[in-house]
Design an enzyme around this catalytic site. Structure first.
Site, PDB file in Angstrom:
ATOM      1  N   ASP A 123       4.865 -11.216 -17.979  1.00 57.29           N
ATOM      2  CA  ASP A 123       4.391 -10.483 -16.799  1.00 57.29           C
ATOM      3  C   ASP A 123       3.658 -11.454 -15.884  1.00 57.29           C
ATOM      4  OD1 ASP A 123       4.168  -8.384 -15.087  1.00 57.29           O
ATOM      5  OD2 ASP A 123       3.165  -7.043 -16.491  1.00 57.29           O
ATOM      6  N   ASP A 124       3.515 -11.027 -14.608  1.00 55.12           N
ATOM      7  CA  ASP A 124       2.818 -11.913 -13.665  1.00 55.12           C
ATOM      8  C   ASP A 124       1.328 -11.957 -13.965  1.00 55.12           C
ATOM      9  OD1 ASP A 124       3.713  -9.187 -12.146  1.00 55.12           O
ATOM     10  OD2 ASP A 124       1.606  -9.630 -11.809  1.00 55.12           O
ATOM     11  N   THR A 157       7.750  -7.678 -10.541  1.00 56.21           N
ATOM     12  CA  THR A 157       7.220  -8.909  -9.952  1.00 56.21           C
ATOM     13  C   THR A 157       7.415 -10.140 -10.833  1.00 56.21           C
ATOM     14  OG1 THR A 157       5.687  -7.623  -8.638  1.00 56.21           O
ATOM     15  CG2 THR A 157       5.135  -9.924  -8.903  1.00 56.21           C
ATOM     16  N   ASN A 183      -6.611  -4.904   6.934  1.00 52.28           N
ATOM     17  CA  ASN A 183      -6.291  -5.235   5.541  1.00 52.28           C
ATOM     18  C   ASN A 183      -7.422  -6.100   5.021  1.00 52.28           C
ATOM     19  OD1 ASN A 183      -4.100  -7.696   4.034  1.00 52.28           O
ATOM     20  ND2 ASN A 183      -5.158  -6.040   3.039  1.00 52.28           N
ATOM     21  N   GLY A 184      -8.025  -5.679   3.920  1.00 53.18           N
ATOM     22  CA  GLY A 184      -9.090  -6.471   3.338  1.00 53.18           C
ATOM     23  C   GLY A 184     -10.261  -5.604   2.933  1.00 53.18           C
ATOM     24  N   GLY A 195       0.836  -1.200   0.000  1.00 51.01           N
ATOM     25  CA  GLY A 195       0.000   0.000   0.000  1.00 51.01           C
ATOM     26  C   GLY A 195       0.861   1.237   0.000  1.00 51.01           C
TER      27      GLY A 195
END
Ligand SMILES: O=P(O)(O)OC[C@H]1O[C@H](OP(=O)(O)OP(=O)(O)O)[C@H](O)[C@@H]1O
Ligand SMILES: NC(=O)CC[C@H](N)C(=O)O
Ligand SMILES: [Mg+2]
Length: 505
Positions: A365-366, A303, A101-102, A28
């Site tokens: 890419d991921d 990533t 978180n969520g 974040g």
């Protein structure tokens, strides 16, 4: 996603909280906050911005105390206003600081209930403030003048019964200690760690195990889905399963993109799972593209690098760095607003043209979400003289909105929504496009811990594990949060908030 952390220590916890947030920054980038307790008073500093920009020495000096929690935010509900930065605070019962978180999926109903039943006012549009008030009300009903561990656990049981969605939570309670809990499906991650000192044992919870590593805590275990942890101010640890039917369905996108590769989530090495994804996708490319002539495999930093290297190994092809990443620019996908994300791709990545000239390249890419990155990167590869540009995604096509803490509320924003692979390929202007199969993705991750066989995979298959997400709900969040309906950031920033004293400078 957001990053959360909480510590009950024997000495000041401010520096450890800060250091933990620094290594959770990838979860974040919008806002950050720390709240500590000393002498039965909270100290708070939170604001929009990166961790390093939010906390200056003068704030750190005032964040005294041996108990504290921290948060770094990637907004998925409400607005990006600094008023919705976390931790949040309520003064009753006891005084509670809270970080989440969520994302809740029944906020709509809960909003009315909290007012009607608990007579509590929610002053922002954040689902986390709502969750805090539900938790506070549950504690109010179960506790007396002091808190017994069982009373905390009964409170968490009530929370689990009332709310739906994804949540990993940490809360600091004045005069009592720290509570942490994880939703009954274990969608969002949470780990528990310990540091042994001369003065006694210190405990820490965090979104990812890297945060424990960074501040010298030893990983004890993942917090189980539905479980609550209570650590008293004196450092006594209590734990209890507080959900009726807990089941471990961790979000598979943590492994694809969100988490750091050096983290372990639910016994799974994120790095090893990405290597497995690369091998599986490499094998698929071998099977299905035996006539495709690829000279070199190039990752799209950052990533996808672990995946791309393994694809190259599996295909027995050279792996080269074709793009250099500006290390001062963060993740583009978790930036708010499509305009900003688009602009940032070229500022963040620059091509090394000699790696492309006259070559048939396989870019890896991921994942492809809105297609912002892939479209521009392919254009850059062509501008650098690539002959053919093929594209591989380590995750399958993303066709469904996410409702559990990833900012993909609108199917229309997803490039794979309503499109077949050939059409997506046309949109991003690749010469060929291949996606991982969902079964292979699940196998790649579950291979590292065969006990976990089911993941939260809704963005790929539309199967929402909490069982409460229907078309009506999806339409409502689409309307509320799609790019076009979000208030401009300037207006959001002007939203004022009644909040406790916050060190603004
Ligand atoms: O299709 P899109 O909407 O562009 O989203 C997908 C891209 O966004 C992410 O990268 P990001 O720049 O956020 O972070 P990274 O440096 O960790 O790869 C992800 O790794 C993909 O590259
Ligand atoms: N990504 C997250 O975990 C966000 C937490 C919370 N829903 C918020 O928007 O602040
Ligand atoms: Mg990326």
């Amino acid at each position: 996603m957001c990053g959360i952390v909480g510590i009950v220590g024997k000495d000041a916890v401010n520096q450890s909280l800060y250091d933990a947030l620094i290594v959770l920054q990838h979860r974040g980038q919008d806002a950050a906050g720390i709240m500590t307790i000393e002498d039965n008073m909270f100290n708070l500093r939170k604001d929009n911005g990166l961790v390093r920009d939010v906390f200056h020495t003068r704030h750190m000096k005032r964040l005294t105390g041996k108990v504290g929690i921290g948060h770094c935010r990637y907004p998925t509900a409400g607005s990006s206003s600094s008023a919705e930065a976390q931790p949040f605070y309520v003064n009753s019962p006891f005084g509670i600081a809270f970080a989440h978180n969520g994302n809740l999926t029944n906020s709509h109903q809960l909003q009315d209930e909290v007012f009607q039943i608990a007579r509590r006012h929610i002053n922002t549009t954040s689902d986390s403030e709502l969750l805090l008030n539900i938790f506070a009300h549950a504690l109010h009903e179960t506790t007396g003048m002091t808190i017994q561990p069982d009373e905390i656990f009964t409170g968490v049981e009530k929370v689990h019964k009332n709310i739906k969605g994804a949540y990993a939570v940490v809360a600091a309670i004045i005069g009592q200690g720290m509570v942490a809990f994880r939703d009954p499906h274990g969608i969002r991650p949470l780990v528990l760690g310990k540091r042994i000192t001369e003065k006694g044992d210190e405990y820490m919870v965090a979104s990812e195990s890297v945060a424990l590593d960074a501040v010298g805590f030893t990983f004890i275990r993942d917090v189980a889905p539905g479980e609550a942890i209570y650590i008293t101010e004196q450092g006594e640890l209590f734990t209890k399963q507080c959900a009726d039917k807990p089941i471990c369905n961790p979000c598979i996108f943590e492994f694809v993109y969100f988490a750091r590769p050096d983290s372990f989530i639910d016994g799974i090495s994120v790095y090893a799972s990405r290597v497995n994804m690369g091998r599986k996708l490499g094998e698929k490319i071998k099977r299905e593209w035996d006539d495709v002539d690829i000279d070199v495999v190039i990752p799209i930093p950052e990533t996808s690098m672990d995946v791309a290297l393994q694809i190259a190994n599996t295909l027995n092809l050279p792996y080269r760095q074709g793009f250099v990443k500006n290390r001062y620019i963060g993740r583009t996908f978790i930036m708010p607003g499509q305009k900003m994300r688009r602009k940032s791709v070229r500022r963040k990545l620059n091509a090394i043209s000699s790696e492309f000239k006259g070559k048939n390249v396989l870019l890896v890419d991921d994942s492809i979400v809105r297609g912002t990155t892939s479209e521009q990167i392919i254009e850059m590869a062509r501008e650098s003289g690539a002959n053919k540009v093929y594209f591989a995604s380590a995750a399958p096509e993303i066709r469904f909105p996410n409702v559990y803490g990833i900012d993909m509320p609108s199917a229309n924003e997803l490039i794979a929504y309503g499109r077949e692979i050939e059409q997506i390929c046309e949109c991003i202007k690749a010469d060929g496009l291949i996606f991982q199969d969902l079964k292979d993705l699940v196998d790649a991750v579950s291979q590292e811990n065969p006990v976990i066989t089911q993941f939260e995979t809704s963005v790929f298959d539309g199967n929402y594990v909490t069982g409460d997400v229907n078309q009506d709900y999806l339409e409502r969040i689409d309307k509320a949060r799609s790019e076009t309906s979000k208030a401009p950031l300037r207006i959001q920033a002007e939203l004022s908030n009644l909040e406790m004293h916050n060190m603004t400078n």
